[in-house]
Design a protein around this motif. Structure first.
Motif, PDB file in Angstrom:
ATOM      1  N   LEU A 102      41.188  33.474   1.634  1.00 12.05           N
ATOM      2  CA  LEU A 102      42.635  33.342   1.805  1.00 12.05           C
ATOM      3  C   LEU A 102      43.018  31.915   2.185  1.00 12.05           C
ATOM      4  O   LEU A 102      44.038  31.390   1.712  1.00 12.05           O
ATOM      5  N   MET A 103      42.226  31.289   3.037  1.00 13.08           N
ATOM      6  CA  MET A 103      42.488  29.892   3.393  1.00 13.08           C
ATOM      7  C   MET A 103      42.428  29.002   2.150  1.00 13.08           C
ATOM      8  O   MET A 103      43.265  28.112   1.959  1.00 13.08           O
ATOM      9  N   ASP A 104      41.431  29.240   1.311  1.00 10.31           N
ATOM     10  CA  ASP A 104      41.307  28.464   0.074  1.00 10.31           C
ATOM     11  C   ASP A 104      42.499  28.694  -0.844  1.00 10.31           C
ATOM     12  O   ASP A 104      43.019  27.757  -1.464  1.00 10.31           O
ATOM     13  N   LEU A 105      42.902  29.953  -0.953  1.00 12.17           N
ATOM     14  CA  LEU A 105      44.033  30.277  -1.816  1.00 12.17           C
ATOM     15  C   LEU A 105      45.301  29.591  -1.308  1.00 12.17           C
ATOM     16  O   LEU A 105      46.072  29.013  -2.089  1.00 12.17           O
ATOM     17  N   GLY A 106      45.513  29.647  -0.005  1.00 15.97           N
ATOM     18  CA  GLY A 106      46.661  28.953   0.573  1.00 15.97           C
ATOM     19  C   GLY A 106      46.595  27.458   0.334  1.00 15.97           C
ATOM     20  O   GLY A 106      47.616  26.805   0.089  1.00 15.97           O
ATOM     21  N   THR A 107      45.392  26.906   0.372  1.00 14.44           N
ATOM     22  CA  THR A 107      45.215  25.462   0.196  1.00 14.44           C
ATOM     23  C   THR A 107      45.615  25.003  -1.197  1.00 14.44           C
ATOM     24  O   THR A 107      46.259  23.959  -1.354  1.00 14.44           O
ATOM     25  N   ILE A 108      45.254  25.771  -2.223  1.00 14.80           N
ATOM     26  CA  ILE A 108      45.580  25.336  -3.585  1.00 14.80           C
ATOM     27  C   ILE A 108      47.026  25.654  -3.959  1.00 14.80           C
ATOM     28  O   ILE A 108      47.594  25.005  -4.837  1.00 14.80           O
TER      29      ILE A 108
ATOM     30  N   HIS B 272      36.219  25.999  -0.915  1.00 14.09           N
ATOM     31  CA  HIS B 272      34.871  26.412  -1.314  1.00 14.09           C
ATOM     32  C   HIS B 272      34.913  27.435  -2.445  1.00 14.09           C
ATOM     33  O   HIS B 272      34.171  27.320  -3.416  1.00 14.09           O
ATOM     34  N   PHE B 273      35.781  28.441  -2.319  1.00 10.27           N
ATOM     35  CA  PHE B 273      35.776  29.562  -3.259  1.00 10.27           C
ATOM     36  C   PHE B 273      36.673  29.348  -4.477  1.00 10.27           C
ATOM     37  O   PHE B 273      36.469  29.980  -5.509  1.00 10.27           O
ATOM     38  N   PHE B 274      37.674  28.491  -4.371  1.00  7.05           N
ATOM     39  CA  PHE B 274      38.506  28.131  -5.518  1.00  7.05           C
ATOM     40  C   PHE B 274      38.320  26.646  -5.789  1.00  7.05           C
ATOM     41  O   PHE B 274      38.534  25.807  -4.911  1.00  7.05           O
ATOM     42  N   LEU B 275      37.921  26.332  -7.020  1.00  4.13           N
ATOM     43  CA  LEU B 275      37.547  24.972  -7.390  1.00  4.13           C
ATOM     44  C   LEU B 275      38.488  24.425  -8.452  1.00  4.13           C
ATOM     45  O   LEU B 275      38.970  25.164  -9.315  1.00  4.13           O
ATOM     46  N   LYS B 276      38.727  23.131  -8.383  1.00  2.00           N
ATOM     47  CA  LYS B 276      39.551  22.475  -9.396  1.00  2.00           C
ATOM     48  C   LYS B 276      38.754  22.400 -10.696  1.00  2.00           C
ATOM     49  O   LYS B 276      37.655  21.844 -10.741  1.00  2.00           O
ATOM     50  N   TYR B 277      39.332  22.962 -11.763  1.00  2.00           N
ATOM     51  CA  TYR B 277      38.592  23.147 -13.012  1.00  2.00           C
ATOM     52  C   TYR B 277      38.980  22.107 -14.054  1.00  2.00           C
ATOM     53  O   TYR B 277      40.166  21.834 -14.266  1.00  2.00           O
ATOM     54  N   ASN B 278      37.962  21.545 -14.708  1.00  2.00           N
ATOM     55  CA  ASN B 278      38.163  20.605 -15.810  1.00  2.00           C
ATOM     56  C   ASN B 278      37.705  21.279 -17.099  1.00  2.00           C
ATOM     57  O   ASN B 278      36.504  21.396 -17.351  1.00  2.00           O
ATOM     58  N   PRO B 279      38.630  21.742 -17.935  1.00  2.00           N
ATOM     59  CA  PRO B 279      38.234  22.465 -19.148  1.00  2.00           C
ATOM     60  C   PRO B 279      37.558  21.580 -20.189  1.00  2.00           C
ATOM     61  O   PRO B 279      36.809  22.081 -21.033  1.00  2.00           O
ATOM     62  N   ASP B 280      37.790  20.273 -20.137  1.00  2.00           N
ATOM     63  CA  ASP B 280      37.173  19.382 -21.124  1.00  2.00           C
ATOM     64  C   ASP B 280      35.661  19.310 -20.952  1.00  2.00           C
ATOM     65  O   ASP B 280      34.914  19.198 -21.926  1.00  2.00           O
ATOM     66  N   THR B 281      35.214  19.376 -19.709  1.00  2.00           N
ATOM     67  CA  THR B 281      33.774  19.288 -19.428  1.00  2.00           C
ATOM     68  C   THR B 281      33.196  20.603 -18.921  1.00  2.00           C
ATOM     69  O   THR B 281      31.990  20.688 -18.682  1.00  2.00           O
ATOM     70  N   ASN B 282      34.055  21.606 -18.764  1.00  2.00           N
ATOM     71  CA  ASN B 282      33.663  22.893 -18.180  1.00  2.00           C
ATOM     72  C   ASN B 282      32.919  22.682 -16.856  1.00  2.00           C
ATOM     73  O   ASN B 282      31.834  23.213 -16.622  1.00  2.00           O
ATOM     74  N   THR B 283      33.539  21.889 -16.007  1.00  2.00           N
ATOM     75  CA  THR B 283      32.993  21.641 -14.676  1.00  2.00           C
ATOM     76  C   THR B 283      34.082  21.909 -13.642  1.00  2.00           C
ATOM     77  O   THR B 283      35.276  21.921 -13.961  1.00  2.00           O
ATOM     78  N   ALA B 284      33.655  22.107 -12.423  1.00  2.00           N
ATOM     79  CA  ALA B 284      34.608  22.375 -11.346  1.00  2.00           C
ATOM     80  C   ALA B 284      34.094  21.748 -10.064  1.00  2.00           C
ATOM     81  O   ALA B 284      32.882  21.615  -9.861  1.00  2.00           O
TER      82      ALA B 284
END
Length: 457
Positions: free
Chosen positions: A421-427, A439-451
């Motif tokens: 929940l803290m992570d969700l609130g953060t994003i 930690h549990f929600f990561l910024k996603y880069n679809p061009d490289t499929n990395t997070a």
């Protein structure tokens, strides 16, 4: 006579002044006391009218302990809230709507161990309707229990097989003396998962836990050889076939239904079911109190944030028939709206589960969302770009607010509901969580499929 006339107004003014002081006392911004449940503000081990009186007189306590309506302050409204709700707050099970667990003393009177009552017996009704009488081995079966149970189980358990990693996630917080995890002798998908619990990895490596096959094709020879006291299973999906096989072989199974709960705290509260089978109520009480109080911190931090931040949650699976999205009363949707004070794009889709819709419908709404969360990790997103045509035009993608889940989300996430929940609130509301890294929600880069983890600025 004149003295009596003058004293009256002074007494009234002093009383009003005292009341104003009590109302305006500044709360302490500190971590709460996790030894005492949410609502037990006077810390006497029970939640009752004395807590209402105490909170009326004392406001200089931590927000986690005293801000009961989660509006980021402690005032008279919290006193009113506690007065109206203390009977609900004192219940042993508060959020898990599908859990049926009752504690009794030796004479058959209902008691509440989470209020400090001593217990002698427990009756748990599982998700398939089986009634279990749980008792210590030294205790006799009481006369008053006749007709109330189908199966007797001596607790704590010492030999079990587990079907799912989410069950492990609810057993792990109880493992203070290592007796809970050491009771697991077999686990389905033991060799099929990457495990993020070190205790499970270590036990699989040294052979104290063995892999008993997949959920759709268990190795019943291995399971029979283990001779478990119980197998913990989920009803539905592959679980129904496992249940039928258990009946055929005469193996006791216990069906839990955490995944059916419509709230995140309801899902997490199923830790109390496992606590009942291991006599770990004291450990469960402290663990769940910490999760509950810290989860409400998210409500406080986002209380004054913009509720119009629009959130999309969904992923398209062309091979599986469409895009899966949470329904409006599901635990995911309520995390967004109730805990994080934001708006959800499918709030008009009633239900507590998930809905399957066509991608075009999803894209039409998701393209205007401020935040888009894809409920998978990069391991499963190699075809993200092909599966989501036009994604690059979505507002969230253009603004760098596309997120995915971490690899360990479905194992460690349930155990750490407050951190999720803290992570969700953060994003969603980074302005309220400045400096915090997810930690549990990561910024996603679809061009490289990395997070990568996201740090709020």
């Amino acid at each position: 006579m004149s003295k009596s006339i003058n004293i009256g107004p002074r007494i009234i003014l002093n009383a009003i002044f005292l009341l104003l002081v009590l109302i305006l006392i500044t709360p302490v911004f500190a971590e709460g006391n996790y030894n005492y449940r949410f609502g037990d503000v006077n810390e006497d081990g029970k939640i009752d009218i004395t807590d209402v009186v105490y909170l009326f007189k004392h406001r200089n306590i931590s927000l986690e302990d005293g801000d009961l309506n989660c509006d980021d302050k402690i005032d008279i409204t919290d006193v009113v809230y506690l007065f109206k709700n203390y009977n609900e707050l004192k219940k042993p099970i508060k959020y898990a709507q599908h859990m049926n667990l009752t504690y009794y003393d030796k004479n058959g009177n209902v008691v509440n161990p989470y209020e400090g009552d001593s217990w002698a017996y427990k009756i748990f009704v599982d998700a398939t309707g089986q009634r279990f009488l749980l008792k210590n081995e030294s205790e006799p079966i009481p006369e008053w229990a006749k007709g109330k149970y189908d199966i007797v189980i001596n607790v704590p358990l010492k030999n079990v097989v587990v079907m799912s990693s989410t069950e492990i996630a609810l057993m792990m917080p109880l493992n203070d003396s290592e007796s809970v995890i050491s009771s697991i002798k077999g686990i389905m998908w033991g060799g099929g998962y990457k495990w993020y619990f070190e205790e499970i990895n270590r036990s699989l490596e040294n052979g104290s836990i063995i892999d008993v096959g997949s959920t759709y094709n268990p190795n019943w020879d291995k399971i029979v050889n283990i001779s478990p006291q119980v197998i913990f299973v989920y009803p539905g999906y592959d679980g129904d076939a496992i249940i039928e096989k258990c009946k055929e072989l005469g193996i006791t199974y216990v069906a839990d239904a955490e995944y059916l709960e419509p709230t995140c705290l309801g899902r997490c509260e199923w830790v109390k079911m496992f606590a009942a089978f291991y006599n770990k109520e004291d450990v469960a009480k402290r663990y769940f109190t910490r999760v509950e109080k810290r989860s409400f911190d998210v409500k406080r931090k986002t209380y004054n944030c913009d509720p119009n931040v629009l959130v999309a949650w969904g992923e398209n699976y062309p091979k599986w028939g469409g895009t899966y999205v949470p329904e409006a009363q599901s635990y995911v949707a309520t995390e967004i709206t109730d805990f994080c004070h934001a708006s959800y794009i499918f709030s008009d889709y009633p239900g507590t589960g998930s809905a399957t819709i066509d991608y075009e419908t999803f894209a039409e709404r998701a393209k205007n969302a401020d935040v888009w969360i894809v409920p998978s990790s990069t391991t499963w997103l190699s075809t993200f770009k092909e599966d989501h045509p036009g994604y690059e035009t979505f507002k969230a993608v253009k603004n760098g607010r596309l997120f995915c889940e971490s690899d360990d989300y479905w194992q460690l996430g349930l155990m750490n509901t407050d951190e999720v929940l803290m992570d969700l609130g953060t994003i969603i509301h980074p302005e309220a969580f400045k400096g915090r890294t997810t930690h549990f929600f990561l910024k996603y880069n679809p061009d490289t499929n990395t997070a990568k983890p996201y740090t709020a600025e």
